[in-house]
Scaffold this motif. Structure first.
Motif, PDB file in Angstrom:
ATOM      1  N   ALA A 189      53.933  32.277  48.992  1.00 26.18           N
ATOM      2  CA  ALA A 189      54.884  33.266  48.481  1.00 26.18           C
ATOM      3  C   ALA A 189      54.471  34.679  48.880  1.00 26.18           C
ATOM      4  O   ALA A 189      55.301  35.492  49.305  1.00 26.18           O
ATOM      5  N   LEU A 190      53.192  34.968  48.761  1.00 18.67           N
ATOM      6  CA  LEU A 190      52.691  36.296  49.119  1.00 18.67           C
ATOM      7  C   LEU A 190      52.908  36.586  50.599  1.00 18.67           C
ATOM      8  O   LEU A 190      53.316  37.690  50.977  1.00 18.67           O
ATOM      9  N   LYS A 191      52.648  35.585  51.420  1.00 14.82           N
ATOM     10  CA  LYS A 191      52.791  35.783  52.860  1.00 14.82           C
ATOM     11  C   LYS A 191      54.261  35.817  53.282  1.00 14.82           C
ATOM     12  O   LYS A 191      54.652  36.616  54.140  1.00 14.82           O
ATOM     13  N   ASP A 192      55.081  34.973  52.674  1.00 10.42           N
ATOM     14  CA  ASP A 192      56.507  34.973  53.006  1.00 10.42           C
ATOM     15  C   ASP A 192      57.173  36.296  52.635  1.00 10.42           C
ATOM     16  O   ASP A 192      58.098  36.750  53.309  1.00 10.42           O
ATOM     17  N   CYS A 193      56.689  36.903  51.552  1.00  9.45           N
ATOM     18  CA  CYS A 193      57.246  38.186  51.099  1.00  9.45           C
ATOM     19  C   CYS A 193      56.613  39.365  51.827  1.00  9.45           C
ATOM     20  O   CYS A 193      56.964  40.516  51.566  1.00  9.45           O
ATOM     21  N   GLN A 194      55.660  39.058  52.710  1.00 11.45           N
ATOM     22  CA  GLN A 194      54.970  40.089  53.494  1.00 11.45           C
ATOM     23  C   GLN A 194      54.358  41.165  52.598  1.00 11.45           C
ATOM     24  O   GLN A 194      54.515  42.358  52.824  1.00 11.45           O
ATOM     25  N   VAL A 195      53.664  40.695  51.570  1.00 10.75           N
ATOM     26  CA  VAL A 195      52.995  41.616  50.660  1.00 10.75           C
ATOM     27  C   VAL A 195      51.845  42.306  51.401  1.00 10.75           C
ATOM     28  O   VAL A 195      50.969  41.629  51.950  1.00 10.75           O
ATOM     29  N   PRO A 196      51.804  43.639  51.426  1.00  6.78           N
ATOM     30  CA  PRO A 196      50.746  44.369  52.149  1.00  6.78           C
ATOM     31  C   PRO A 196      49.469  44.438  51.320  1.00  6.78           C
ATOM     32  O   PRO A 196      49.009  45.505  50.927  1.00  6.78           O
ATOM     33  N   SER A 197      48.876  43.290  51.055  1.00  5.63           N
ATOM     34  CA  SER A 197      47.759  43.211  50.119  1.00  5.63           C
ATOM     35  C   SER A 197      46.407  43.376  50.786  1.00  5.63           C
ATOM     36  O   SER A 197      46.235  43.034  51.954  1.00  5.63           O
ATOM     37  N   VAL A 198      45.475  43.884  50.007  1.00  6.75           N
ATOM     38  CA  VAL A 198      44.074  43.937  50.381  1.00  6.75           C
ATOM     39  C   VAL A 198      43.273  43.076  49.407  1.00  6.75           C
ATOM     40  O   VAL A 198      42.285  42.462  49.764  1.00  6.75           O
ATOM     41  N   GLU A 199      43.730  43.043  48.158  1.00  4.82           N
ATOM     42  CA  GLU A 199      43.107  42.218  47.128  1.00  4.82           C
ATOM     43  C   GLU A 199      44.200  41.440  46.388  1.00  4.82           C
ATOM     44  O   GLU A 199      45.232  41.996  46.037  1.00  4.82           O
ATOM     45  N   VAL A 200      43.940  40.158  46.164  1.00  9.36           N
ATOM     46  CA  VAL A 200      44.851  39.332  45.373  1.00  9.36           C
ATOM     47  C   VAL A 200      43.986  38.478  44.450  1.00  9.36           C
ATOM     48  O   VAL A 200      43.102  37.763  44.919  1.00  9.36           O
ATOM     49  N   PHE A 201      44.229  38.592  43.166  1.00 14.14           N
ATOM     50  CA  PHE A 201      43.461  37.764  42.241  1.00 14.14           C
ATOM     51  C   PHE A 201      44.197  37.616  40.914  1.00 14.14           C
ATOM     52  O   PHE A 201      45.030  38.443  40.555  1.00 14.14           O
ATOM     53  N   PHE A 202      43.898  36.525  40.219  1.00 13.75           N
ATOM     54  CA  PHE A 202      44.327  36.341  38.844  1.00 13.75           C
ATOM     55  C   PHE A 202      43.223  36.918  37.957  1.00 13.75           C
ATOM     56  O   PHE A 202      42.050  36.869  38.316  1.00 13.75           O
ATOM     57  N   ALA A 203      43.597  37.455  36.817  1.00 12.21           N
ATOM     58  CA  ALA A 203      42.593  38.023  35.921  1.00 12.21           C
ATOM     59  C   ALA A 203      42.922  37.670  34.480  1.00 12.21           C
ATOM     60  O   ALA A 203      44.089  37.478  34.120  1.00 12.21           O
ATOM     61  N   ARG A 204      41.882  37.557  33.667  1.00  7.33           N
ATOM     62  CA  ARG A 204      42.094  37.284  32.246  1.00  7.33           C
ATOM     63  C   ARG A 204      40.955  37.888  31.441  1.00  7.33           C
ATOM     64  O   ARG A 204      39.902  38.215  31.978  1.00  7.33           O
ATOM     65  N   GLN A 205      41.200  38.025  30.135  1.00 12.30           N
ATOM     66  CA  GLN A 205      40.178  38.536  29.213  1.00 12.30           C
ATOM     67  C   GLN A 205      40.100  37.643  27.997  1.00 12.30           C
ATOM     68  O   GLN A 205      41.066  37.004  27.634  1.00 12.30           O
TER      69      GLN A 205
END
Length: 205
Positions: A189-205
């Motif tokens: 999904a990220l690649k198909d949408c051509q997201v200009p990302s440098v960091e991609v992560f899930f986060a929780r607390q």
């Protein structure tokens, strides 16, 4: 939640970063330090040269300026207190500061430059469902993944609190192959949408 960030970068002269060589015979410690300093300066110049080759110099001028300040160890400091009292709560400290950026509280998906965000909204259920598989403590993803739900390792993440945990898919432009295989639909999904990302992560607390 997930964080997607992209950082641009750009050029100038590194006059203050030219090495000053020692004429007398240096000690072993000083020789080691000199080699390390020379390597650091070479890296700084290599990055700047790469930026100038890839981009129009005028388009990356601010980024290069930020890169040089960061390389020199400069910290941007400004107090934004509207009352003029310079209260501590309004003090901004930034180790990487790019001139001319506009700070706004919220960005509207689909606005200029963020068209990819509107497209990515359509995949929220796909991303959510893949993430849910990694939440249970006995999840096979935790067993098979690489550094799943690990605490902060860099100083800038410490303010998020002691319970801050991340599951990284991309870090500093590099995709984490093991974790990406465990979240194939999210990565697609990220690649198909051509997201200009440098960091991609899930986060929780």
């Amino acid at each position: 939640g997930g964080w997607i960030s992209s950082r641009p970068t750009a050029p100038t002269q590194l006059a203050s970063w030219k090495p000053s060589f020692i004429t007398r015979k240096p000690s072993r410690t000083r020789t080691r330090q000199s080699r390390q300093t020379a390597f650091q300066m070479s890296f700084v110049e290599d990055v700047e040269s790469a930026l100038l080759r890839k981009f129009n110099p005028a388009s990356v001028e601010r980024v290069i300026g930020a890169w040089e300040r960061m390389a020199r160890g400069e910290v941007f400091k400004k107090n934004w207190d509207p009352t003029g009292q310079d209260r501590e709560d309004f003090l901004q400290l930034a180790e990487s500061y790019v001139d001319g950026l506009t700070a706004i509280p919220f960005h509207e998906p689909g606005s200029k430059g963020l068209e990819w965000a509107k497209k990515l909204e359509d995949y929220y259920e796909v991303i959510r469902d893949e993430l849910r598989r990694a939440v249970p403590e006995d999840s096979y993803i935790i067993k098979k993944g690489n550094n799943i739900w690990v605490p902060a390792v860099r100083a800038e993440a410490l303010p998020y609190g002691p319970d801050w945990r991340t599951l990284v898919l991309q870090d500093r432009g590099f995709w984490e192959p093991t974790n990406c295989k465990l979240f194939p639909k999210t990565v697609k999904a990220l690649k198909d949408c051509q997201v200009p990302s440098v960091e991609v992560f899930f986060a929780r607390q």
